[in-house]
Design a protein around this motif. Structure first.
Motif, PDB file in Angstrom:
ATOM      1  N   TRP A 249       0.792  -1.234   0.047  1.00  0.00           N
ATOM      2  CA  TRP A 249       0.015   0.029   0.026  1.00  0.00           C
ATOM      3  C   TRP A 249       0.746   1.189   0.093  1.00  0.00           C
ATOM      4  CZ3 TRP A 249      -1.100   3.928   3.726  1.00  0.00           C
ATOM      5  CH2 TRP A 249      -2.218   4.682   3.216  1.00  0.00           C
ATOM      6  N   VAL A 250       1.915   1.238   0.771  1.00  0.00           N
ATOM      7  CA  VAL A 250       2.895   2.330   0.646  1.00  0.00           C
ATOM      8  C   VAL A 250       3.743   2.450  -0.512  1.00  0.00           C
ATOM      9  CG1 VAL A 250       2.790   2.548   3.144  1.00  0.00           C
ATOM     10  CG2 VAL A 250       4.505   1.387   2.152  1.00  0.00           C
ATOM     11  N   GLY A 251       3.583   1.547  -1.407  1.00  0.00           N
ATOM     12  CA  GLY A 251       4.511   1.504  -2.649  1.00  0.00           C
ATOM     13  C   GLY A 251       5.849   1.046  -2.504  1.00  0.00           C
ATOM     14  N   ILE A 252       6.045   0.027  -1.728  1.00  0.00           N
ATOM     15  CA  ILE A 252       7.264  -0.743  -1.572  1.00  0.00           C
ATOM     16  C   ILE A 252       7.359  -2.080  -2.420  1.00  0.00           C
ATOM     17  CG2 ILE A 252       8.954  -2.102  -0.217  1.00  0.00           C
ATOM     18  CD1 ILE A 252       9.022   1.034   0.318  1.00  0.00           C
ATOM     19  N   ARG A 253       8.017  -2.164  -3.433  1.00  0.00           N
ATOM     20  CA  ARG A 253       8.039  -3.262  -4.201  1.00  0.00           C
ATOM     21  C   ARG A 253       8.690  -4.480  -3.504  1.00  0.00           C
ATOM     22  NH1 ARG A 253       8.214  -4.631 -10.038  1.00  0.00           N
ATOM     23  NH2 ARG A 253       9.363  -6.339 -10.409  1.00  0.00           N
ATOM     24  N   PRO A 254       7.989  -5.578  -3.521  1.00  0.00           N
ATOM     25  CA  PRO A 254       8.682  -6.976  -2.680  1.00  0.00           C
ATOM     26  C   PRO A 254       9.649  -7.354  -3.579  1.00  0.00           C
ATOM     27  CG  PRO A 254       6.373  -7.297  -3.686  1.00  0.00           C
ATOM     28  CD  PRO A 254       6.478  -5.678  -3.666  1.00  0.00           C
ATOM     29  N   ASP A 255      10.630  -8.005  -3.040  1.00  0.00           N
ATOM     30  CA  ASP A 255      11.743  -8.737  -3.808  1.00  0.00           C
ATOM     31  C   ASP A 255      11.895 -10.147  -3.502  1.00  0.00           C
ATOM     32  OD1 ASP A 255      12.783  -9.091  -1.136  1.00  0.00           O
ATOM     33  OD2 ASP A 255      14.463  -7.704  -1.423  1.00  0.00           O
ATOM     34  N   VAL A 256      12.706 -10.660  -4.187  1.00  0.00           N
ATOM     35  CA  VAL A 256      12.566 -12.339  -4.269  1.00  0.00           C
ATOM     36  C   VAL A 256      12.728 -12.741  -2.735  1.00  0.00           C
ATOM     37  CG1 VAL A 256      15.376 -12.329  -4.312  1.00  0.00           C
ATOM     38  CG2 VAL A 256      14.020 -14.198  -5.545  1.00  0.00           C
ATOM     39  N   TYR A 257      13.249 -11.944  -1.759  1.00  0.00           N
ATOM     40  CA  TYR A 257      13.414 -12.533  -0.291  1.00  0.00           C
ATOM     41  C   TYR A 257      12.098 -12.265   0.263  1.00  0.00           C
ATOM     42  CZ  TYR A 257      18.179 -12.168  -1.639  1.00  0.00           C
ATOM     43  OH  TYR A 257      19.259 -12.593  -2.576  1.00  0.00           O
ATOM     44  N   THR A 258      11.155 -11.366  -0.192  1.00  0.00           N
ATOM     45  CA  THR A 258       9.746 -11.269   0.695  1.00  0.00           C
ATOM     46  C   THR A 258       8.841 -12.281   0.398  1.00  0.00           C
ATOM     47  OG1 THR A 258      10.067  -8.903  -0.053  1.00  0.00           O
ATOM     48  CG2 THR A 258       7.897  -9.607   0.805  1.00  0.00           C
ATOM     49  N   PHE A 259       8.850 -13.042  -0.924  1.00  0.00           N
ATOM     50  CA  PHE A 259       7.934 -13.860  -1.212  1.00  0.00           C
ATOM     51  C   PHE A 259       8.016 -15.314  -0.356  1.00  0.00           C
ATOM     52  CE2 PHE A 259       7.082 -11.105  -4.977  1.00  0.00           C
ATOM     53  CZ  PHE A 259       5.810 -10.664  -4.727  1.00  0.00           C
ATOM     54  N   PRO A 260       9.121 -15.868  -0.321  1.00  0.00           N
ATOM     55  CA  PRO A 260       9.198 -17.006   0.412  1.00  0.00           C
ATOM     56  C   PRO A 260       8.706 -16.781   2.012  1.00  0.00           C
ATOM     57  CG  PRO A 260      11.236 -16.595  -0.900  1.00  0.00           C
ATOM     58  CD  PRO A 260      10.538 -15.540  -0.872  1.00  0.00           C
ATOM     59  N   CYS A 261       9.167 -15.544   2.442  1.00  0.00           N
ATOM     60  CA  CYS A 261       8.619 -15.642   3.906  1.00  0.00           C
ATOM     61  C   CYS A 261       7.093 -15.348   3.999  1.00  0.00           C
ATOM     62  CB  CYS A 261       9.181 -14.226   4.543  1.00  0.00           C
ATOM     63  SG  CYS A 261       8.600 -13.848   6.284  1.00  0.00           S
ATOM     64  N   VAL A 262       6.499 -14.542   3.086  1.00  0.00           N
ATOM     65  CA  VAL A 262       5.004 -14.408   3.072  1.00  0.00           C
ATOM     66  C   VAL A 262       4.332 -15.758   2.683  1.00  0.00           C
ATOM     67  CG1 VAL A 262       2.906 -12.941   2.059  1.00  0.00           C
ATOM     68  CG2 VAL A 262       5.377 -11.945   2.467  1.00  0.00           C
ATOM     69  N   LEU A 263       4.684 -16.720   1.840  1.00  0.00           N
ATOM     70  CA  LEU A 263       4.158 -17.733   1.424  1.00  0.00           C
ATOM     71  C   LEU A 263       4.480 -18.835   2.353  1.00  0.00           C
ATOM     72  CD1 LEU A 263       5.654 -17.784  -2.206  1.00  0.00           C
ATOM     73  CD2 LEU A 263       3.236 -17.802  -1.770  1.00  0.00           C
ATOM     74  N   ARG A 264       5.609 -18.704   3.054  1.00  0.00           N
ATOM     75  CA  ARG A 264       5.496 -19.803   4.364  1.00  0.00           C
ATOM     76  C   ARG A 264       4.547 -19.380   5.303  1.00  0.00           C
ATOM     77  NH1 ARG A 264      11.215 -20.060   3.218  1.00  0.00           N
ATOM     78  NH2 ARG A 264      11.478 -18.324   4.462  1.00  0.00           N
ATOM     79  N   THR A 265       4.142 -17.950   5.587  1.00  0.00           N
ATOM     80  CA  THR A 265       3.069 -17.493   6.378  1.00  0.00           C
ATOM     81  C   THR A 265       1.799 -17.962   5.991  1.00  0.00           C
ATOM     82  OG1 THR A 265       4.300 -15.618   6.859  1.00  0.00           O
ATOM     83  CG2 THR A 265       1.933 -15.436   7.393  1.00  0.00           C
ATOM     84  N   CYS A 266       1.395 -18.073   4.744  1.00  0.00           N
ATOM     85  CA  CYS A 266       0.140 -18.469   4.138  1.00  0.00           C
ATOM     86  C   CYS A 266       0.206 -19.910   4.550  1.00  0.00           C
ATOM     87  CB  CYS A 266      -0.107 -18.343   2.827  1.00  0.00           C
ATOM     88  SG  CYS A 266      -0.043 -16.571   2.253  1.00  0.00           S
ATOM     89  N   GLY A 267       1.247 -20.821   4.220  1.00  0.00           N
ATOM     90  CA  GLY A 267       1.004 -22.200   4.714  1.00  0.00           C
ATOM     91  C   GLY A 267       0.931 -22.511   6.053  1.00  0.00           C
ATOM     92  N   GLY A 268       1.318 -21.438   6.990  1.00  0.00           N
ATOM     93  CA  GLY A 268       1.196 -21.929   8.293  1.00  0.00           C
ATOM     94  C   GLY A 268      -0.073 -21.540   8.877  1.00  0.00           C
ATOM     95  N   LEU A 269      -0.854 -20.611   8.240  1.00  0.00           N
ATOM     96  CA  LEU A 269      -2.224 -20.614   8.734  1.00  0.00           C
ATOM     97  C   LEU A 269      -3.155 -21.829   8.509  1.00  0.00           C
ATOM     98  CD1 LEU A 269      -2.633 -17.034   7.267  1.00  0.00           C
ATOM     99  CD2 LEU A 269      -2.874 -17.690   9.636  1.00  0.00           C
ATOM    100  N   PRO A 270      -3.272 -22.733   7.726  1.00  0.00           N
ATOM    101  CA  PRO A 270      -3.148 -22.333   6.274  1.00  0.00           C
ATOM    102  C   PRO A 270      -4.189 -21.753   5.798  1.00  0.00           C
ATOM    103  CG  PRO A 270      -3.837 -24.312   6.795  1.00  0.00           C
ATOM    104  CD  PRO A 270      -3.910 -23.846   8.089  1.00  0.00           C
ATOM    105  N   ASP A 271      -3.746 -20.523   4.607  1.00  0.00           N
ATOM    106  CA  ASP A 271      -4.783 -19.771   4.060  1.00  0.00           C
ATOM    107  C   ASP A 271      -4.554 -20.118   2.424  1.00  0.00           C
ATOM    108  OD1 ASP A 271      -6.419 -18.078   2.953  1.00  0.00           O
ATOM    109  OD2 ASP A 271      -6.031 -16.379   4.378  1.00  0.00           O
ATOM    110  N   TRP A 272      -5.262 -20.847   1.842  1.00  0.00           N
ATOM    111  CA  TRP A 272      -5.040 -20.927   0.437  1.00  0.00           C
ATOM    112  C   TRP A 272      -5.372 -19.953  -0.347  1.00  0.00           C
ATOM    113  CZ3 TRP A 272      -8.580 -21.394  -3.600  1.00  0.00           C
ATOM    114  CH2 TRP A 272      -7.990 -21.987  -4.836  1.00  0.00           C
ATOM    115  N   ARG A 273      -6.566 -19.286  -0.021  1.00  0.00           N
ATOM    116  CA  ARG A 273      -6.888 -18.008  -0.840  1.00  0.00           C
ATOM    117  C   ARG A 273      -5.947 -16.972  -0.967  1.00  0.00           C
ATOM    118  NH1 ARG A 273     -12.203 -18.272  -2.751  1.00  0.00           N
ATOM    119  NH2 ARG A 273     -13.420 -19.741  -1.600  1.00  0.00           N
ATOM    120  N   MET A 274      -5.397 -16.683   0.297  1.00  0.00           N
ATOM    121  CA  MET A 274      -4.381 -15.603   0.338  1.00  0.00           C
ATOM    122  C   MET A 274      -3.114 -16.336  -0.543  1.00  0.00           C
ATOM    123  SD  MET A 274      -3.411 -12.713   1.167  1.00  0.00           S
ATOM    124  CE  MET A 274      -4.466 -12.077   2.391  1.00  0.00           C
ATOM    125  N   GLY A 275      -2.797 -17.316  -0.238  1.00  0.00           N
ATOM    126  CA  GLY A 275      -1.731 -17.989  -0.987  1.00  0.00           C
ATOM    127  C   GLY A 275      -1.948 -17.899  -2.575  1.00  0.00           C
TER     128      GLY A 275
END
Length: 876
Positions: A192-218
């Motif tokens: 929302w603040v305009g920061i572009r995610p990088d190659v290191y952002t997505f593995p962490c966020v995706l592991r978070t989706c798997g931890g919930l687990p939240d298929w829709r957010m994934g």
């Protein structure tokens, strides 16, 4: 400014936006912090003379520049001295430079020094109102690594500007500590603040989706990966595969895996373990076998995953083949490989092999000990489990929550209450009591050791109860004869959590115990609504419920749906045995044989009991003789006890004794108890005393046998022996449950204790009963005769009967329509006085009255009972 690499197995935790190599230092605890300073580009100093100071090995005297001295102390890993020197500086403002604070923060992070980190931050907070990007990132990384998310969030808010590294560190910190929703919220704010995610952002966020687990957010994050053109990055795709398998979508994970132009070993491990986690073991093993064909050799993580799958399959042959394969690998000496093999062999029942592997481990960790302890416990060797735990204590290895739970289960099997209490104290000291698995096993221990109030105390202290917590306390209340409370807990449970099949079986057992027909029917309806009518043992639990409640029609309906199950036949046979319907039991057994259902040991126990209750001596003996010759079932002590009861009830007491003497095994207390009961019925005093001596030698704590002995002596006028036995029971702490009867009226279960006058309708109930007593008095020849005949019997019955069923019947007569059958369940035997009273009541009110005591059903109608006036406490 590039963000750092985050290739750790848990979270993405970059450390320095200017030096991606910095994170590699944390992979080895043996590294000295001075290696950080071996490359001058790690930080830039504002004063050029500081570089010469760094090369000096002397730290004994501070230089005129405090920054140089602090950096020199950090170079030599002397964090404590650096903090002392920092605190000695009176005016920090303008004296200590930003680079110095960055260096101190990195050293605190490297050494996991929480207290020193707080000191450094306090100094920074006192001399700086805003934090630069560089210093803020260093503090963020420090606090996140130390698990101090509160201060990390504060630093994040104080930073003048933030880059993608700042966001990555904080998102990773929240994810690592289990705050998955907060981590995803931070990711959304980052976009929302305009920061572009990088190659290191997505593995962490995706592991978070798997931890919930939240298929829709994934799926949404997957779309972001494609939009930002990271769908060809191998680390990101690996994270996507992991996310999908954690969310149960193995198909999408396989599509990604097959579409990868380049894979690494992590890709293979993620897909193989994903199959196993979702129960698709065959597909996972096929993929594992093809892994080498593509030029990838399995590593330790691969093999532990495959061994765990083999454990779940219970495949002995495959397990041994994997053991041979792992033994040739270079990582075979790793303790994790040995631990997996211990768990494998324990799961397939080869505990001797597990022992050999365990003994070969030179440096056993807590997982090694726990695997061996749980292996012993699951294979039926609780003594070995307890012994291994004591060895673990001597080795100084601290247990974890799984260790405590496994040893507690072993203590439950052995009845070691004292040791269980000690383990509870260990769990409380180490903070392990907070784990629900520990609390659940404690509930089970205390319940089965007759400390149900202690179990309730543990239960109420669990903040987040799971279905096992509720099931354990419900079952605990049931086995401690508090079935009405068990039903109340079940109703409370349904407001918080859905029950599983084990819960429902426990509740059905409680319903059966107190005759709660409507509650049991509600559970039956719940089972049908939720499609659980064929779940495990639940169909048989329903059948058993209807049989115990005396409802033959619904029981037969359920029986006809599962006629291929020997357990269903046994339940129905047991029901016929309880009612003394020997002819029907024999007919049912013949139907079982013609249906080609193979009988088992329990079948013949029920069949022999039915013959015993019906006086079918010849038939019973024929069945005993045919067990081994015709059905290849070796009779055990329970079968022999039934035969002794069969002969004894028929008056063949001497034959029963001769049968005991001819047994190929040593008789137990149940066999002598059957003989004693026969001697009680047929007044064989001398032989009865012989049986009594054997009972007291073999079972000193069986309450039921003491009651039987008291009955035997009281029936023969030996009240001095009754007093002696009662004194022994008190000394041994043996108590008889107070007489309690239950009746269900309009869907509500009402309980009546012996002598209970607390019920709102006590006056009306007693008035009704007094009316019947007066009519019974008038029907007898004289009032004095009644007292002389029954005075002794009533005094004995007060102890072992309690007359509580009379109160329940009185309540039923008041609160049900005329002609309605009355069903009562009782926890003790019915005495002769109560039996005669209820026979009289059934004749006067012209109602059917059914009373199920601890031994059998009594159906009263028109002044007669189906037991033939033989099966109650008192004269026969």
């Amino acid at each position: 400014m590039a963000a750092v690499s985050a290739k750790t197995p848990t979270i993405s935790l970059p450390l320095d936006p200017q030096n991606p190599q910095f994170s590699k230092l944390h992979s080895s605890k043996s590294l000295n912090f001075s290696h950080i300073f071996q490359k001058s580009h790690l930080f830039s100093l504002k004063k050029p003379h500081q570089n010469s100071i760094l090369s000096s090995s002397s730290t004994s005297t501070p230089t005129t520049d405090p920054n140089s001295h602090l950096i020199q102390l950090c170079f030599h890993n002397q964090l404590e001295q650096a903090i002392v020197f920092l605190k000695s500086i009176k005016d920090l403002h303008g004296t200590i430079e930003e680079d110095t604070f960055v260096t101190l923060a990195r050293l605190c992070e490297f050494k996991r020094a929480s207290n020193e980190a707080c000191e450094v931050f306090s100094c920074i907070h006192n001399c700086m109102t805003q934090l630069s990007l560089r210093l803020g990132n260093a503090l963020l990384s420090m606090f996140v690594r130390l698990g101090n998310l509160g201060d990390a969030w504060y630093v994040f808010g104080k930073m003048e500007e933030r880059d993608v590294f700042s966001w990555n560190v904080l998102i990773g910190g929240y994810a690592k500590n289990g705050y998955f929703d907060e981590a995803l919220d931070l990711y959304q704010r980052m976009l929302w603040v305009g920061i572009r995610p990088d190659v290191y952002t997505f593995p962490c966020v995706l592991r978070t989706c798997g931890g919930l687990p939240d298929w829709r957010m994934g799926r949404e994050i997957h779309a972001h990966v494609i939009r930002f053109s990271y769908d060809s990055e191998i680390d990101v795709v690996n994270a996507l595969i992991t996310m999908y398998v954690k969310c149960g979508d193995v198909c999408s994970a396989r599509v990604l895996f097959d579409g990868m132009s380049k894979r690494d070993r992590i890709s293979w491990n993620a897909m193989i373990s994903g199959y196993f986690e979702n129960g698709e073991f065959l597909e996972g093993l096929v993929l594992f076998s093809s892994m080498r064909e593509f030029g990838f050799f399995p590593d330790l993580m691969t093999m532990t995953s495959v061994i765990s799958a083999c454990e779940a399959l219970g495949d002995d042959r495959l397990g041994r083949a994997l053991h041979g394969y792992v033994a040739r690998m270079e990582f075979y000496s790793d303790v994790s490989a040995h631990n997996s093999l211990i768990q494998l062999y324990s799961a397939i029942g080869s505990w001797e092999e597990a022992e050999k592997i365990f003994d070969r481990i030179q440096c056993k960790d807590v997982v090694s000990w726990t695997a061996m302890i749980s292996g012993y416990e699951s294979n039926g060797f609780p003594e070995k489990a307890v012994k291994t735990y004591k060895m673990m204590e001597l080795e100084g290895v601290m247990p974890d929550e799984i260790t405590i739970a496994s040893v507690l289960s072993a203590c439950t099997s052995l009845g070691l209450l004292e040791m269980g209490v000690k383990l509870q104290h260990v769990a409380e000291r180490r903070g392990l009591i907070a784990y629900v698995i520990v609390s659940n096993t404690l509930i089970d221990l205390f319940s089965k050791c007759n400390c149900i109030d202690k179990a309730l105390e543990i239960f109420h202290r669990i903040p987040d109860k799971n279905v096992i917590s509720w099931t354990s306390i419900i079952l605990g209340l049931r086995i401690n004869n508090r079935s009405l409370e068990a039903l109340n807990f079940f109703r409370e449970m349904k407001r918080h959590q859905d029950p599983n099949s084990v819960t429902l079986m426990s509740v059905l057992s409680a319903c059966s115990r107190i005759g709660a027909l409507m509650c049991g029917k509600e559970i039956h309806a719940y089972v049908l609504r939720n499609g659980m009518e064929f779940h495990g043992f639940l169909p048989n639990a329903l059948l058993d419920f209807y049989v115990r409640c005396g409802r033959r029609a619904p029981a037969l309906n359920l029986f006809h749906m599962q006629k291929e199950d020997v357990t269903a036949w046994n339940i129905l046979l047991t029901g016929y045995a309880q009612r003394g319907l020997g002819a029907l039991a024999i007919e049912l057994f013949d139907g079982m044989i013609s249906s080609r259902v193979k009988p088992d040991e329990i079948t013949f126990i029920s069949l022999l009991r039915a013959c015993s209750r019906s006086g079918l001596v010849t038939e019973g003996l024929d069945y005993l003789n045919s067990m081994e010759s015709k059905y290849c079932i070796v009779p055990n002590l329970k079968h022999y006890a039934c035969v002794v009861d069969l002969l004894g009830r028929a008056g063949l007491v001497e034959d029963a004794y001769d049968f005991i003497l001819s047994l190929p095994v040593k008789p137990d207390s149940a066999i002598w108890g059957a003989l004693l009961n026969a001697c009680r019925i047929h007044r064989q005093i001398e032989l009865g005393e012989l049986a009594a001596r054997h009972i007291l030698e073999t079972d000193e704590r069986g309450v039921g046998y003491y009651v039987l002995l008291c009955n035997f002596y009281s029936d023969n006028g030996r009240w001095d022996e009754v007093v002696r036995l009662r004194k022994i029971m008190i000394e041994k702490g043996l108590t008889i449950d107070p007489g309690c009867s239950w009746i269900e009226v309009k869907g509500n279960v009402h309980a009546f204790l012996s002598g209970d006058n607390l019920h709102p309708q006590s006056k009306e109930i007693n008035a009704v009963l007094e009316g019947f007593y007066e009519k019974m008095e008038a029907a007898r020849r004289s009032k004095s005769e009644r007292h002389t005949v029954n005075e002794v019997k009533d005094s004995k019955a007060e102890i072992f009967c309690g007359h509580s069923e009379r109160l329940a019947i009185g309540f039923g007569l008041i609160n049900t329509a005329p002609g309605t059958p009355i069903w009562v369940t009782k926890n003790l035997y019915m005495c002769k006085s109560c039996h005669d009273t209820i026979k009289f009541i059934s004749e006067v009110v012209r109602r059917e009255i059914a009373v199920r005591d601890t031994e059998q059903f009594h159906h009263f109608k028109d002044g007669r009972c189906t037991c033939g006036d033989e099966n109650y406490l008192g004269e026969t």
